[in-house]
Design a protein around this motif. Sequence first.
Motif, PDB file in Angstrom:
ATOM      1  N   ARG A  28      92.103  38.597  -1.403  1.00  0.00           N
ATOM      2  CA  ARG A  28      92.135  38.864  -2.989  1.00  0.00           C
ATOM      3  C   ARG A  28      91.040  40.110  -3.051  1.00  0.00           C
ATOM      4  O   ARG A  28      90.227  40.045  -2.262  1.00  0.00           O
ATOM      5  N   ILE A  29      91.160  40.456  -4.350  1.00  0.00           N
ATOM      6  CA  ILE A  29      90.137  41.507  -4.844  1.00  0.00           C
ATOM      7  C   ILE A  29      89.358  40.633  -6.006  1.00  0.00           C
ATOM      8  O   ILE A  29      89.937  40.476  -6.847  1.00  0.00           O
ATOM      9  N   GLU A  30      87.945  40.489  -5.798  1.00  0.00           N
ATOM     10  CA  GLU A  30      87.093  39.991  -6.696  1.00  0.00           C
ATOM     11  C   GLU A  30      86.606  40.983  -7.632  1.00  0.00           C
ATOM     12  O   GLU A  30      86.693  42.391  -7.232  1.00  0.00           O
ATOM     13  N   VAL A  31      86.504  40.881  -8.811  1.00  0.00           N
ATOM     14  CA  VAL A  31      86.108  41.580  -9.768  1.00  0.00           C
ATOM     15  C   VAL A  31      84.555  41.131 -10.069  1.00  0.00           C
ATOM     16  O   VAL A  31      84.443  39.990 -10.711  1.00  0.00           O
ATOM     17  N   GLN A  32      83.730  42.257 -10.134  1.00  0.00           N
ATOM     18  CA  GLN A  32      82.349  41.710 -10.419  1.00  0.00           C
ATOM     19  C   GLN A  32      82.088  42.950 -11.368  1.00  0.00           C
ATOM     20  O   GLN A  32      82.439  43.807 -11.924  1.00  0.00           O
ATOM     21  N   CYS A  33      81.105  42.371 -12.507  1.00  0.00           N
ATOM     22  CA  CYS A  33      80.383  43.323 -13.414  1.00  0.00           C
ATOM     23  C   CYS A  33      79.591  44.380 -12.826  1.00  0.00           C
ATOM     24  O   CYS A  33      78.870  44.177 -11.691  1.00  0.00           O
ATOM     25  N   ALA A  34      79.775  45.681 -12.882  1.00  0.00           N
ATOM     26  CA  ALA A  34      79.416  46.824 -12.168  1.00  0.00           C
ATOM     27  C   ALA A  34      77.621  46.961 -12.362  1.00  0.00           C
ATOM     28  O   ALA A  34      76.850  47.393 -11.753  1.00  0.00           O
ATOM     29  N   ARG A  35      77.267  46.401 -13.657  1.00  0.00           N
ATOM     30  CA  ARG A  35      75.692  46.319 -13.780  1.00  0.00           C
ATOM     31  C   ARG A  35      74.953  45.379 -13.152  1.00  0.00           C
ATOM     32  O   ARG A  35      73.759  45.653 -12.534  1.00  0.00           O
ATOM     33  N   MET A  52      89.982  36.539 -15.529  1.00  0.00           N
ATOM     34  CA  MET A  52      88.813  36.396 -15.679  1.00  0.00           C
ATOM     35  C   MET A  52      88.440  35.064 -15.997  1.00  0.00           C
ATOM     36  O   MET A  52      88.993  34.263 -16.841  1.00  0.00           O
ATOM     37  N   ASN A  53      87.214  34.427 -15.589  1.00  0.00           N
ATOM     38  CA  ASN A  53      86.439  33.118 -16.103  1.00  0.00           C
ATOM     39  C   ASN A  53      85.919  33.483 -17.559  1.00  0.00           C
ATOM     40  O   ASN A  53      85.169  34.396 -17.592  1.00  0.00           O
ATOM     41  N   ARG A  86      76.420  42.972 -10.981  1.00  0.00           N
ATOM     42  CA  ARG A  86      77.376  42.422  -9.843  1.00  0.00           C
ATOM     43  C   ARG A  86      77.815  40.785  -9.900  1.00  0.00           C
ATOM     44  O   ARG A  86      77.312  40.154  -8.835  1.00  0.00           O
ATOM     45  N   SER A  87      77.643  40.406 -10.873  1.00  0.00           N
ATOM     46  CA  SER A  87      78.196  38.889 -11.226  1.00  0.00           C
ATOM     47  C   SER A  87      79.733  38.736 -11.104  1.00  0.00           C
ATOM     48  O   SER A  87      80.293  39.761 -11.527  1.00  0.00           O
ATOM     49  N   HIS A  88      80.082  37.640 -10.435  1.00  0.00           N
ATOM     50  CA  HIS A  88      81.527  37.448 -10.605  1.00  0.00           C
ATOM     51  C   HIS A  88      82.236  37.370 -11.683  1.00  0.00           C
ATOM     52  O   HIS A  88      81.653  36.319 -12.553  1.00  0.00           O
ATOM     53  N   LEU A  89      83.283  37.849 -12.031  1.00  0.00           N
ATOM     54  CA  LEU A  89      84.068  37.561 -13.241  1.00  0.00           C
ATOM     55  C   LEU A  89      85.550  37.160 -12.798  1.00  0.00           C
ATOM     56  O   LEU A  89      85.814  36.223 -13.837  1.00  0.00           O
ATOM     57  N   GLY A  90      85.992  37.310 -11.845  1.00  0.00           N
ATOM     58  CA  GLY A  90      87.249  36.640 -11.535  1.00  0.00           C
ATOM     59  C   GLY A  90      88.005  37.643 -10.279  1.00  0.00           C
ATOM     60  O   GLY A  90      87.204  38.243  -9.544  1.00  0.00           O
ATOM     61  N   HIS A  91      89.214  37.653 -10.498  1.00  0.00           N
ATOM     62  CA  HIS A  91      90.013  38.577  -9.436  1.00  0.00           C
ATOM     63  C   HIS A  91      91.146  39.238 -10.167  1.00  0.00           C
ATOM     64  O   HIS A  91      91.426  39.104 -11.426  1.00  0.00           O
ATOM     65  N   ILE A  92      91.584  40.384  -9.655  1.00  0.00           N
ATOM     66  CA  ILE A  92      92.782  41.367 -10.031  1.00  0.00           C
ATOM     67  C   ILE A  92      93.775  41.024  -9.171  1.00  0.00           C
ATOM     68  O   ILE A  92      93.593  41.111  -7.879  1.00  0.00           O
ATOM     69  N   PHE A  93      95.014  41.186  -9.800  1.00  0.00           N
ATOM     70  CA  PHE A  93      96.280  40.878  -8.887  1.00  0.00           C
ATOM     71  C   PHE A  93      97.305  42.013  -9.618  1.00  0.00           C
ATOM     72  O   PHE A  93      96.923  42.719 -10.545  1.00  0.00           O
ATOM     73  N   ASP A 110      87.830  39.788  -0.971  1.00  0.00           N
ATOM     74  CA  ASP A 110      87.414  38.351  -1.069  1.00  0.00           C
ATOM     75  C   ASP A 110      88.457  37.830  -0.164  1.00  0.00           C
ATOM     76  O   ASP A 110      89.659  37.485  -0.531  1.00  0.00           O
ATOM     77  N   ARG A 111      87.923  36.950   0.886  1.00  0.00           N
ATOM     78  CA  ARG A 111      88.802  36.398   1.994  1.00  0.00           C
ATOM     79  C   ARG A 111      88.436  35.110   1.840  1.00  0.00           C
ATOM     80  O   ARG A 111      88.847  34.173   2.750  1.00  0.00           O
ATOM     81  N   SER A 112      87.783  34.500   0.697  1.00  0.00           N
ATOM     82  CA  SER A 112      87.587  32.976   0.720  1.00  0.00           C
ATOM     83  C   SER A 112      88.912  32.259   0.710  1.00  0.00           C
ATOM     84  O   SER A 112      89.996  32.592   0.215  1.00  0.00           O
ATOM     85  N   TYR A 113      88.853  30.863   0.922  1.00  0.00           N
ATOM     86  CA  TYR A 113      89.888  29.989   0.975  1.00  0.00           C
ATOM     87  C   TYR A 113      91.072  30.215   1.402  1.00  0.00           C
ATOM     88  O   TYR A 113      92.139  29.807   1.306  1.00  0.00           O
ATOM     89  N   GLY A 114      90.868  30.951   2.658  1.00  0.00           N
ATOM     90  CA  GLY A 114      92.106  31.508   3.565  1.00  0.00           C
ATOM     91  C   GLY A 114      92.972  32.517   2.652  1.00  0.00           C
ATOM     92  O   GLY A 114      94.192  32.608   3.274  1.00  0.00           O
ATOM     93  N   MET A 115      92.590  33.055   1.563  1.00  0.00           N
ATOM     94  CA  MET A 115      93.317  34.107   0.878  1.00  0.00           C
ATOM     95  C   MET A 115      92.668  35.577   1.068  1.00  0.00           C
ATOM     96  O   MET A 115      91.530  35.719   1.389  1.00  0.00           O
TER      97      MET A 115
END
Length: 168
Positions: A128-135, A157-158, A137-144, A121-126
Amino acid sequence: MKMIWMQLLFMVVICYSCQAQSGAGRQLKNPYYSRTDTSPLHVSNKEWKKILPGTLYAVAREQATEPAFTGKYWNSTTKGTYYCAVCGNKLFRSDAKFSSTCGWPSFFEAVRPNSVYYREDRSYGMQRIEVQCARCRSHLGHIFDDGPPPTHKRYCMNAVSLDFEPDK
């Protein structure tokens, strides 16, 4: 007087609609929600938009982020299991949850390796690694990489993207 009754009726309809779209009501309206089926879903955003409440759709399907310290699970210490609010996929256990003080629920590991999917995920000039539900593919949050041992990961997570079932 008639106008007041019409406004009152409108408010009741809106409140009922909001309740029906939360928790169990949402699950009953969603034919794709299952806590046992792990097979991948291929559902269009157009279809998800018909099924999901607006806030959940914005976060899960449009990669929005709920404001920090507002989600219902960010500081919860109740023991149980967290599921994808969109499809019911099992994601995290409370014994992997920790207090990160970031304002969102944080976990150091997923419940199983294939329960989540990672995407750059390169949004907002950052970067990051986005985390999605594997089933679904909904956005859950990011991993750091600033979490506690043993993984040193922080799944940020949201809360709106999560359903929770307490242990019995």
